[in-house]
Motif scaffolding. Structure first.
Motif, PDB file in Angstrom:
ATOM      1  N   LEU A  33      10.371  13.024  -3.669  1.00 17.64           N
ATOM      2  CA  LEU A  33       8.970  12.742  -3.832  1.00 17.64           C
ATOM      3  C   LEU A  33       8.497  13.494  -4.938  1.00 17.64           C
ATOM      4  CD1 LEU A  33       8.265  13.190  -0.061  1.00 17.64           C
ATOM      5  CD2 LEU A  33       8.388  11.113  -1.420  1.00 17.64           C
ATOM      6  N   ASP A  34       7.435  13.227  -5.541  1.00 20.45           N
ATOM      7  CA  ASP A  34       6.915  13.903  -7.037  1.00 20.45           C
ATOM      8  C   ASP A  34       5.400  14.077  -6.727  1.00 20.45           C
ATOM      9  OD1 ASP A  34       5.671  11.610  -7.949  1.00 20.45           O
ATOM     10  OD2 ASP A  34       7.164  11.217  -9.064  1.00 20.45           O
ATOM     11  N   GLY A  35       4.927  14.932  -7.775  1.00 20.37           N
ATOM     12  CA  GLY A  35       3.533  15.202  -7.762  1.00 20.37           C
ATOM     13  C   GLY A  35       2.356  14.231  -7.758  1.00 20.37           C
ATOM     14  N   LYS A  36       2.886  13.041  -8.301  1.00 20.96           N
ATOM     15  CA  LYS A  36       1.959  11.774  -8.468  1.00 20.96           C
ATOM     16  C   LYS A  36       1.746  11.343  -7.103  1.00 20.96           C
ATOM     17  CE  LYS A  36       2.074  10.357 -12.819  1.00 20.96           C
ATOM     18  NZ  LYS A  36       3.329   9.848 -13.859  1.00 20.96           N
ATOM     19  N   GLN A  37       2.872  11.262  -6.567  1.00 23.49           N
ATOM     20  CA  GLN A  37       2.654  10.621  -4.938  1.00 23.49           C
ATOM     21  C   GLN A  37       1.882  11.557  -4.133  1.00 23.49           C
ATOM     22  OE1 GLN A  37       6.934  10.533  -5.116  1.00 23.49           O
ATOM     23  NE2 GLN A  37       7.000   8.746  -3.499  1.00 23.49           N
ATOM     24  N   LEU A  38       2.120  12.842  -4.297  1.00 24.93           N
ATOM     25  CA  LEU A  38       1.351  13.888  -3.433  1.00 24.93           C
ATOM     26  C   LEU A  38      -0.327  13.815  -3.794  1.00 24.93           C
ATOM     27  CD1 LEU A  38       2.174  16.753  -2.030  1.00 24.93           C
ATOM     28  CD2 LEU A  38       1.198  17.724  -4.113  1.00 24.93           C
ATOM     29  N   GLN A  39      -0.472  13.559  -5.143  1.00 22.94           N
ATOM     30  CA  GLN A  39      -1.875  13.490  -5.503  1.00 22.94           C
ATOM     31  C   GLN A  39      -2.537  12.153  -4.923  1.00 22.94           C
ATOM     32  OE1 GLN A  39      -2.271  13.685  -9.840  1.00 22.94           O
ATOM     33  NE2 GLN A  39      -3.923  14.759  -9.748  1.00 22.94           N
ATOM     34  N   ALA A  40      -1.560  11.140  -4.873  1.00 24.66           N
ATOM     35  CA  ALA A  40      -1.957   9.673  -4.309  1.00 24.66           C
ATOM     36  C   ALA A  40      -2.412  10.015  -2.878  1.00 24.66           C
ATOM     37  CB  ALA A  40      -1.007   8.813  -4.708  1.00 24.66           C
ATOM     38  N   ASP A  41      -1.712  10.771  -2.186  1.00 22.87           N
ATOM     39  CA  ASP A  41      -2.035  10.989  -0.763  1.00 22.87           C
ATOM     40  C   ASP A  41      -3.348  11.898  -0.591  1.00 22.87           C
ATOM     41  OD1 ASP A  41      -0.127   9.328  -0.312  1.00 22.87           O
ATOM     42  OD2 ASP A  41       1.471  10.542   0.623  1.00 22.87           O
ATOM     43  N   GLY A  42      -3.915  12.475  -1.738  1.00 21.21           N
ATOM     44  CA  GLY A  42      -4.984  13.154  -1.449  1.00 21.21           C
ATOM     45  C   GLY A  42      -4.936  14.702  -1.138  1.00 21.21           C
ATOM     46  N   ILE A  43      -3.647  15.109  -1.368  1.00 25.42           N
ATOM     47  CA  ILE A  43      -3.391  16.452  -1.234  1.00 25.42           C
ATOM     48  C   ILE A  43      -3.873  17.153  -2.357  1.00 25.42           C
ATOM     49  CG2 ILE A  43      -1.497  18.280  -0.625  1.00 25.42           C
ATOM     50  CD1 ILE A  43      -1.715  16.377   1.335  1.00 25.42           C
ATOM     51  N   GLY A  44      -4.731  18.321  -2.095  1.00 27.91           N
ATOM     52  CA  GLY A  44      -5.467  18.829  -2.863  1.00 27.91           C
ATOM     53  C   GLY A  44      -4.650  20.123  -3.720  1.00 27.91           C
ATOM     54  N   ASN A  45      -5.360  20.805  -4.629  1.00 27.92           N
ATOM     55  CA  ASN A  45      -5.246  21.912  -5.441  1.00 27.92           C
ATOM     56  C   ASN A  45      -4.818  23.206  -4.575  1.00 27.92           C
ATOM     57  OD1 ASN A  45      -5.037  19.971  -7.608  1.00 27.92           O
ATOM     58  ND2 ASN A  45      -6.524  20.742  -8.672  1.00 27.92           N
ATOM     59  N   ILE A  72      10.429  17.224  -4.746  1.00 25.30           N
ATOM     60  CA  ILE A  72      11.186  17.993  -3.560  1.00 25.30           C
ATOM     61  C   ILE A  72      12.305  16.558  -3.148  1.00 25.30           C
ATOM     62  CG2 ILE A  72       9.518  16.873  -1.957  1.00 25.30           C
ATOM     63  CD1 ILE A  72      10.324  18.989  -0.066  1.00 25.30           C
ATOM     64  N   VAL A  73      13.143  17.281  -2.958  1.00 22.73           N
ATOM     65  CA  VAL A  73      14.284  16.233  -2.445  1.00 22.73           C
ATOM     66  C   VAL A  73      14.634  16.771  -1.029  1.00 22.73           C
ATOM     67  CG1 VAL A  73      17.002  15.503  -3.023  1.00 22.73           C
ATOM     68  CG2 VAL A  73      15.614  16.348  -4.676  1.00 22.73           C
ATOM     69  N   VAL A  74      14.624  15.655  -0.125  1.00 27.63           N
ATOM     70  CA  VAL A  74      14.975  15.611   1.243  1.00 27.63           C
ATOM     71  C   VAL A  74      16.320  15.039   1.520  1.00 27.63           C
ATOM     72  CG1 VAL A  74      14.076  15.380   3.628  1.00 27.63           C
ATOM     73  CG2 VAL A  74      12.369  15.760   1.546  1.00 27.63           C
ATOM     74  N   ALA A  75      17.074  16.012   2.080  1.00 30.72           N
ATOM     75  CA  ALA A  75      18.580  15.328   2.370  1.00 30.72           C
ATOM     76  C   ALA A  75      18.974  15.844   3.872  1.00 30.72           C
ATOM     77  CB  ALA A  75      19.504  15.631   1.089  1.00 30.72           C
ATOM     78  N   LYS A 120       5.841  11.617   5.158  1.00 34.14           N
ATOM     79  CA  LYS A 120       6.136  11.010   4.015  1.00 34.14           C
ATOM     80  C   LYS A 120       7.530  10.224   4.529  1.00 34.14           C
ATOM     81  CE  LYS A 120       4.625   9.522   0.233  1.00 34.14           C
ATOM     82  NZ  LYS A 120       3.395   8.719   0.240  1.00 34.14           N
ATOM     83  N   THR A 121       8.746  11.186   5.021  1.00 33.72           N
ATOM     84  CA  THR A 121       9.940  10.830   5.264  1.00 33.72           C
ATOM     85  C   THR A 121      10.288  10.519   6.805  1.00 33.72           C
ATOM     86  OG1 THR A 121      10.467  13.014   5.551  1.00 33.72           O
ATOM     87  CG2 THR A 121      10.764  12.323   3.222  1.00 33.72           C
ATOM     88  N   GLY A 122       9.250  11.061   7.550  1.00 29.47           N
ATOM     89  CA  GLY A 122       9.371  10.730   8.988  1.00 29.47           C
ATOM     90  C   GLY A 122      10.599  11.625   9.642  1.00 29.47           C
TER      91      GLY A 122
END
Ligand SMILES: Cc1cc2nc3c(=O)[nH]c(=O)nc-3n(C[C@H](O)[C@H](O)[C@H](O)COP(=O)(O)OP(=O)(O)OC[C@H]3O[C@@H](n4cnc5c(N)ncnc54)[C@H](O)[C@@H]3O)c2cc1C
Lengths: 787, 265
Positions: free
Chosen positions: A67-79, A116-119, A275-277
Motif C-alpha cells: 500500500l502506498d501514500g496515494k491510497q492512504l490519502q484517498a482514504d482520508g488519513i490526515g497529515n 508498506i508491505v504486508v506479508a 485495508k488488508t483485513g
C-alpha cells in the motif's frame, strides 16, 4: 516512613518481570491471523517521487498487499501535526510543511516512509519491499541548520520559504542591549549542542488490529502516552473516532522522549489492518531506529553575557538556530522555545535576558524532545558561558556562581518562570565538599608528574519539571492540557488498584506509586496494583515525559486518595458510632482517636460493597477519580562536578570522579531516584564524550546508522557516581516532589566540558572524543605533535 | 537474512567438498561477522558450511616454542590458554580485548584472519609474529597472505586450518579502540625474535594491516620505547574516516608502538 512507604528503599516490583525476560512488549503481542509489515523507505535525503511500481512486489510469495501514500490519502488519513503553536516575532504563525504518513510526491530525509508491505513473515515482507521500484528525481539536500538558512539553500517545504519555520523571541531586547553596552565585561561564546539519537533499548513497534464486525481498532504501540496517541490519531489523522480506537502501550523498554510522538508507522499499521483485513505488526530494527526515531538537541547559539564591575551578571543575550529536521514532530516547536529559553536565567539573578530562536527545516530525521528537552541546551549554554566568564575575569568558578545565585523565593525570572523554592548554595557546597575541590591542585600536580592533564569543572543546573499548568501552557501555544488523572479503586476485600494516566517505561511507577498508597493507608505494598497504559482500562491521562509522573501523576493519586479516605472515614465513623472527624487511618486500620475502637481496612472496604449498613444516602462502593492540574512547574536544581584526567598522547579522557548534588524535593524511593540519576548521567556523559549523529553533508546519508559508528556509553566509560541530596520540598504540590528523571542528562555535559577545557586550556565542542581533544592539544601546543 | 542451507562438516576434507559443491557456499566459523552481514542482507550465501565441529581445526598446541592454533579456536580459548600465555602472552592479551564476552566465545582466529577486516586485531599479530597461515592445500607466510583491506591470498574455496608460529623472545600488543565499535582505531603488535624485530599495525592503514620498517629498524637497533620517538610515521599511508584523521592515526601508531614495547618488557 515505614518499611514500604514514602522514603523507603523498596526494590522495584517490576524487576523480576524485566530481569527474567518476562516483560510483555509490543513485539511480544500475538493476535490470531497476525501478519508482518516492512516499510519501503527513501534512500535519498531529498527527491521527487515520479513513480511507484508495486506489481512485482505484490506477486512475491507470502505477500498480502503493498500500500502506498496515494491510497492512504484517498482514504482520508490526515497529515502528522505539531501540537504546539509558536508565533514568530512578527506575529505570523509557524510555517508547518505537510508531513504525509507515507510520502506521496516528495521525500525529505533518508528513511522517509513511502509504502508498506504486508506479508506472512517479516522476511517475505522485506523481500517484497526490495522489489518495489520507486522512481526518484533527486534534489539537492541541506543538512545543517546554518546552511539551511543561507540564501540559495535547497527549499524543503513550499510552506516555509528559506526553510525558516519561525523566528521567535523572548525577553527584553532593548534592556539587554543596554546592559551589554554598559557592561564592565562581556563574555562572548559560540555554543554547539550536538545532535543525539535516543537509543531506547526497545525499538519502536506497532501492532494494528482492525475488527470489521465492530468497526473497531486496537493499536499496541511503544508509547509514553497512549491517550495522547489515541486523541491525536482520531482527532487529526482520522484513523477512527476515539470510542472506536483502543491504544495499548504495554511494557515499554525506555523512551527518553522519543516515544512521546505519534509516528507514521502506527497510523499506517492501523489503516493497513483495515485495508488488508489482517492484524499488521511492525517492529523497527536498530538501523531503522537510527534513521527514523526523532533525534534530540542540534542547536547552534551565540551568547553574550554582560557583567558589572562587581562581577554581577547584568544581561544575557542569546541567538539560537535549532534544527527541526525534515518535518515538525509533535512537540518539536516547544523544545527550543518554552522548554529552553525560559530556563536561560539558570540559578542566577539576571535582570535582563533576551533570546532569539530560529527553527529550520533540513533533510534530516525530525528533531524533538530527548531526555531534558531544551533544558540541557539551556544549561549547557549558561554553564559553559559562566565557566568561560570566570576564566576571563580571573575569579573562581564557584565564587562567580555564588555571587550571582538567586537567594530568595519565590523569584520571578525575566523569561516567564517563577522559581518557587531552592537552595543553590547548599548543593554547590555539598558538591565541592564531596569532590574535595580544594584538594584539586595537589591532585593536578601529581597527575602532571605522570604526564597526565587533570581538570575539574562544575555545572549548576536548574530545570523546569512537572509539566505543566494547563492554562499556562495553553496560553503559550500548547494544543493540550498537561494535567494528570488517577482512579483509586478499592476492591471489596480491601486490595487496591490505582489507574494512572502516567505511563511507566522504566521509571518504576509500579513501585513508587504503590508506596504512596501503602504509606497513606498503611496497607501492604503487595496489596496495591498500578494499572496503566491502556485506554480501555484507564481514564484519559497525559502520560509520562518532562519528569512529571511524580509531581503531577502522584499528585492526582493523592487527590483521589483524599476522596477515598474521606468516604472510608464516613463509613468507619458510622460503623463505630463515632464522629467522622475523630477517625484516623493507621497501619491498615481505621481508629477512633483516643479510644480502642478500630476497624481493619478490609472491613470498611467490604462494608462499602455489601452496602448493608452505610450512612443514609451514601452510594455503595469505594472508588474515586481525580484530575490534578499543577499550579506551577517544579524546579529541580543542583550542582555537578566532574574531574577528568587526559592522556595527552591519545587525547583520551578518563573520568576520575563525578559528583552529583541534587535538590529533587521530597523523595519517594531513594533507590529509584538514584537509578534515574545514574541513567541520566550516563546519557549526559554520552553526549559530552561520545555520542553524535552525523550525516554526510552533501548526500544526506546517515553516517552513524549503527553502533559501529554511533558511540553509546558503556559501563567502563563511566565512573562510580557520588550522589547526594539537598532537598527543599516543592511548595506547589501535595507531596513536595520536584522530579528527577532528566537532571542527570541536563546537568552533566557542561561539568565535563568545563573539566576538559580546564585540563587542556583550549575550547572544545561536544562530543569531546579522543580525536578532538588531541587535535585541540595540537593546536594549543604544536610542539607536542613531534613530542 | 535470505534463505540459506546449513551444513555441519566433521573433517577438513568434508568441509572443502561441501564448500565446492555449491557456487554460493561460504564457510561459517564463529559467525560473528558473516551472520551479521547476512542479517543486513549484505551477503546471501546459498549454503553455510559450519567449521566449528571439525576436531582437527580446534585447539591450541605448544611444543617448545612452536605454536599451532587451530582455525576454529575461539578468541576466549586463546585469551585463556595457559600454555600459550607461557610462551606468547601478547597474543592472549590481544584476544582478550576483542569485542565482548559473547563475541569472544563465538568468534574464531580463522574467521578473523580469513575476513581480514582492516580494523581487526589478529592480523597485526599474525603479521608481526611472522606466522604461517596453514590451509587445506598449502602454507602461506604472513607477508604473502595479507593483501589489503578484506583481501587475502586465499583462493576460492581455500580453507584455513591453522595458524602456526615460532614464539618470539618478546612481544607486546597495544590497542586504541574506536570509541563506538571498540575495534582497533589503531593497534600495534611488536615482536622481537632471533631473526629480528617485526612491527605490524592494524586499524590505521589505508590498505589494511601493514609493517612499519622504520620502527622495526629503530627497535632492532635499540629495543626501547624511547627509540620509537625518533621515527617519523608517514600520515599519507593512513586511513581517514569520521573517527580519526590520518595525522591522528599516525600519532597513535607511535604511541601504541611505545606502549606495545613497554608491555613486551
Ligand atoms: C560486536 C562485535 C565486536 C567485535 N569486536 C572486534 C574487535 O574488537 N576486534 C576484532 O578483531 N574483531 C572484532 N569482531 C569480529 C570478531 O572477532 C569475529 O569473530 C571475526 O571477525 C570473524 O570471525 P568468525 O569466526 O566469527 O568468522 P565468520 O563470521 O564465521 O566468518 C567470517 C568470514 O571468514 C570466512 N571464514 C571463516 N573461517 C574460515 C576458514 N577457516 N577458512 C577460510 N575462510 C573462513 C567466512 O566464510 C566469512 O567470509 C567483533 C564482532 C562483533 C560482532
Amino acid at each position: 516512613m515505614g518499611m514500604e512507604g514514602i522514603g523507603a528503599r523498596v526494590a522495584r516490583k517490576e524487576d523480576k518481570r524485566f530481569l527474567t525476560g518476562k516483560g510483555r512488549y509490543t513485539d511480544d503481542m500475538v493476535v490470531p491471523g497476525m501478519k508482518y509489515a516492512y516499510f519501503v523507505r527513501s534512500p535519498h535525503a531529498h527527491a521527487k517521487i515520479t513513480g511507484i511500481n508495486v506489481s512485482a512486489a505484490k506477486a512475491m510469495p507470502g505477500v498480502i498487499d503493498v500500500l502506498d501514500g496515494k491510497q492512504l490519502q484517498a482514504d482520508g488519513i490526515g497529515n502528522l501535526i505539531c501540537g504546539w503553536m509558536i508565533h514568530s516575532k512578527d506575529g505570523s504563525p509557524m510555517k508547518m510543511g505537510a508531513w504525509r504518513p507515507l510520502a506521496v510526491d516528495t521525500v525529505r530525509y533518508v528513511g522517509d516512509a513511502i509504502a508498506i508491505v504486508v506479508a506472512d513473515s517479516v522476511a517475505e515482507a522485506r523481500d517484497a519491499a526490495e522489489v518495489v521500484t520507486v522512481d526518484y528525481e533527486e534534489l539537492p539536500a541541506v543538512i545543517t541548520s546554518v546552511a539551511a538558512l543561507e540564501a540559495g539553500a535547497p527549499q524543503i517545504h513550499p510552506e516555509a520559504p528559506g526553510n525558516l519555520i519561525f523566528d521567535w523571541q523572548i525577553g527584553d531586547g532593548a534592556a539587554t542591549d543596554k546592559a551589554i553596552a554598559e557592561a564592565a565585561h562581556v563574555t562572548e561564546i559560540e555554543i554547539l549542542n550536538n545532535r543525539l539519537s535516543p537509543n531506547p533499548m526497545e525499538p519502536r513497534a506497532a501492532l494494528g488490529v482492525y475488527d470489521e464486525a465492530e468497526d473497531h481498532y486496537t493499536c499496541y504501540t511503544t508509547s509514553q502516552n497512549p491517550h495522547v496517541a489515541r486523541l491525536v490519531m482520531s482527532a487529526f489523522y482520522n484513523v477512527a473516532p476515539e470510542n472506536k480506537l483502543r491504544v495499548i502501550a504495554p511494557d515499554v523498554g525506555g523512551g527518553f522522549g522519543s516515544k512521546i510522538y505519534i509516528y507514521p508507522e502506527e497510523i499506517v499499521c492501523l489503516w493497513a489492518s483495515k485495508k488488508t483485513g489482517v492484524p499488521v505488526k511492525w517492529t523497527s530494527d536498530r538501523t531503522e531506529a537510527f534513521l527514523t526515531d526523532a533525534h534530540g538537541r542540534d542547536h547552534v547559539s551565540k551568547v553574550k553575557m554582560a557583567f558589572d564591575k562587581n562581577h554581577r551578571i547584568i544581561g544575557l543575550k542569546v541567538d539560537t538556530i535549532a534544527n527541526l529536521g525534515a518535518y515538525m514532530s509533535l512537540f518539536s516547536s516547544a523544545v527550543p522555545t518554552y522548554l529552553y529559553a525560559t530556563l536561560l536565567s539558570g540559578q542566577y539573578a539576571i535582570p535582563a535576558i533576551h533570546a532569539n530562536v530560529r527553527t529550520v527545516y533540513t533533510n534530516t530525521v525530525p528533531v524533538d524532545a530527548y531526555r531534558g528537552a531544551g533544558r540541557p541546551e539551556a544549561t549547557y549554554l549558561l554553564e559553559r558561558t559562566m565557566e568561560v566568564a570566570a576564566r576571563e575575569l580571573g575569579v573562581s568558578p564557584a565564587e562567580l556562581r555564588r555571587k550571582n545565585f538567586i537567594r530568595s523565593f519565590p523569584y520571578q525570572t525575566p523569561v516567564i518562570m517563577n522559581y518557587d523554592a531552592g537552595d543553590y548554595d547548599a548543593s554547590l557546597t555539598a558538591a565541592m565538599d564531596a569532590a574535595d575541590w580544594n584538594g584539586f591542585p595537589a591532585r593536578r600536580a601529581e597527575a602532571e608528574g605522570r604526564g597526565k592533564k587533570r581538570g575539574i569543572g562544575m555545572s549548576c543546573y536548574i530545570e523546569a519539571c512537572g509539566i505543566a499548568p494547563s492554562q499556562a501552557v495553553g496560553s503559550l501555544g500548547a494544543g493540550v492540557g498537561l494535567w494528570e488523572s488517577a482512579e483509586v479503586r478499592v476492591n471489596a476485600v480491601g486490595t487496591i488498584e490505582v489507574l494512572t494516566g502516567s505511563h511507566s517505561h522504566g521509571q518504576g511507577h509500579e513501585t513508587t506509586f504503590a508506596q504512596l498508597v501503602a504509606d497513606r493507608l498503611g496497607v501492604p505494598l503487595a496489596s496495591v496494583n498500578i494499572v496503566h497504559g491502556d485506554t480501555d482500562k484507564v481514564q484519559m491521562g497525559m502520560g509520562t515525559y518532562g519528569s512529571r509522573s511524580g509531581a503531577v501523576g502522584m499528585s492526582a493519586i493523592v487527590k483521589a486518595l483524599d476522596k477515598v479516605e474521606m468516604k472510608a472515614k464516613k463509613i468507619a465513623a458510622h460503623l463505630m458510632e463515632a464522629d467522622e472527624s475523630d477517625i484516623v487511618i493507621e497501619n491498615g486500620e481505621l481508629k477512633v482517636a483516643g479510644t480502642d475502637k478500630t476497624l481493619p481496612w478490609f472491613q470498611v472496604a467490604l462494608a462499602a460493597y455489601t452496602a448493608h449498613n452505610l450512612p443514609s444516602g451514601m452510594e455503595p462502593g469505594l472508588k474515586e477519580t481525580a484530575f490534578y492540574d499543577p499550579s506551577n512547574f517544579t524546579f529541580p536544581a543542583g550542582c555537578y562536578i566532574a574531574e577528568v584526567e587526559i592522556d595527552p598522547d591519545t587525547g583520551k579522557t578518563e573520568i576520575i570522579q563525578f559528583v552529583a548534588a541534587d535538590d529533587f524535593g521530597n523523595i519517594i524511593n531513594p533507590m529509584i531516584v538514584e537509578g534515574q540519576v545514574h541513567g541520566g548521567l550516563a546519557q549526559g556523559i554520552g553526549q559530552a564524550l561520545l555520542e553524535e549523529v552525523r550525516y554526510d553533508e552533501v548526500s544526506g546519508q546517515l553516517l552513524t546508522a549503527s553502533y559501529m559508528d554511533y558511540a553509546m556509553p558503556r559501563a567502563d566509560d563511566l565512573p562510580s557516581f557520588k550522589l547526594s541530596h539537598q532537598n527543599t520540598p516543592c511548595p506547589s504540590n501535595p507531596l513536595g516532589i520536584k522530579g528527577c528523571g532528566e537532571a542527570g542528562a541536563i546537568g552533566s555535559p557542561p561539568a565535563l566540558i568545563n573539566a576538559i577545557t580546564d585540563a587542556i586550556g583550549v575550547e572544545i565542542t561536544m562530543p569531546a572524543t579522543p580525536l578532538k581533544v588531541w587535535q585541540a592539544l595540537q593546536s594549543a601546543e604544536p610542539r607536542m605533535a613531534a613530542e | 537474512m535470505y534463505d540459506t542451507n546449513y551444513h555441519r562438516a566433521s573433517s577438513v576434507e568434508e568441509a572443502v567438498k561441501l564448500r565446492s559443491s555449491q557456487d554460493e557456499a561460504r564457510y561459517l566459523s564463529g559467525g560473528m561477522t558473516l551472520i551479521a552481514t547476512m542479517k543486513q542482507r549484505l551477503a546471501a550465501p546459498s549454503d553455510l558450511v559450519d567449521l566449528r565441529h571439525v576436531a582437527s581445526m580446534k585447539g591450541i598446541s605448544v611444543e617448545g616454542r612452536k605454536v599451532r592454533i587451530g582455525a576454529a579456536t575461539t578468541h576466549a580459548e586463546v585469551a585463556s590458554s595457559s600454555a600459550l600465555r607461557a610462551v606468547c602472552p601478547a597474543i592472549c592479551h590481544l584476544a582478550g580485548m576483542i569485542g565482548d564476552p559473547h563475541v569472544r566465545h563465538m568468534g574464531t582466529i580463522g574467521g578473523s584472519v580469513a575476513n581480514n577486516d582492516p580494523a581487526a586485531d589478529y592480523p597485526s599479530a599474525v603479521l608481526a609474529l611472522n606466522a604461517t597461515v596453514v590451509t587445506d592445500r598449502r602454507e602461506i607466510s604472513a607477508d604473502d597472505y595479507f593483501q589489503g583491506m578484506f583481501d587475502t591470498a586465499l583462493e576460492e574455496g581455500e580453507l584455513i586450518t591453522a595458524i602456526t608460529f615460532e614464539a618470539p623472545e618478546k612481544a607486546g600488543y597495544a590497542k586504541f579502540p574506536n570509541p563506538a565499535s571498540r575495534y582497533a582505531l589503531t593497534g600495534v603488535f611488536v615482536a622481537k625474535s632471533g631473526s629480528g624485530v617485526r612491527v605490524a599495525v592494524t586499524g590505521a592503514g589505508s590498505n589494511g594491516v601493514f609493517r612499519v620498517k622504520d620502527l622495526e629498524a629503530a627497535l632492532l637497533a635499540n629495543w626501547s620505547a624511547e627509540s620509537v620517538s625518533s621515527v617519523t610515521v608517514d600520515a599519507s599511508q593512513m586511513m581517514e574516516d569520521m573517527h580519526a584523521t590520518p595525522d591522528y592515526r599516525a600519532n597513535l601508531v607511535k604511541v601504541m608502538a611505545k606502549r606495545a614495547v613497554q608491555a613486551a618488557g
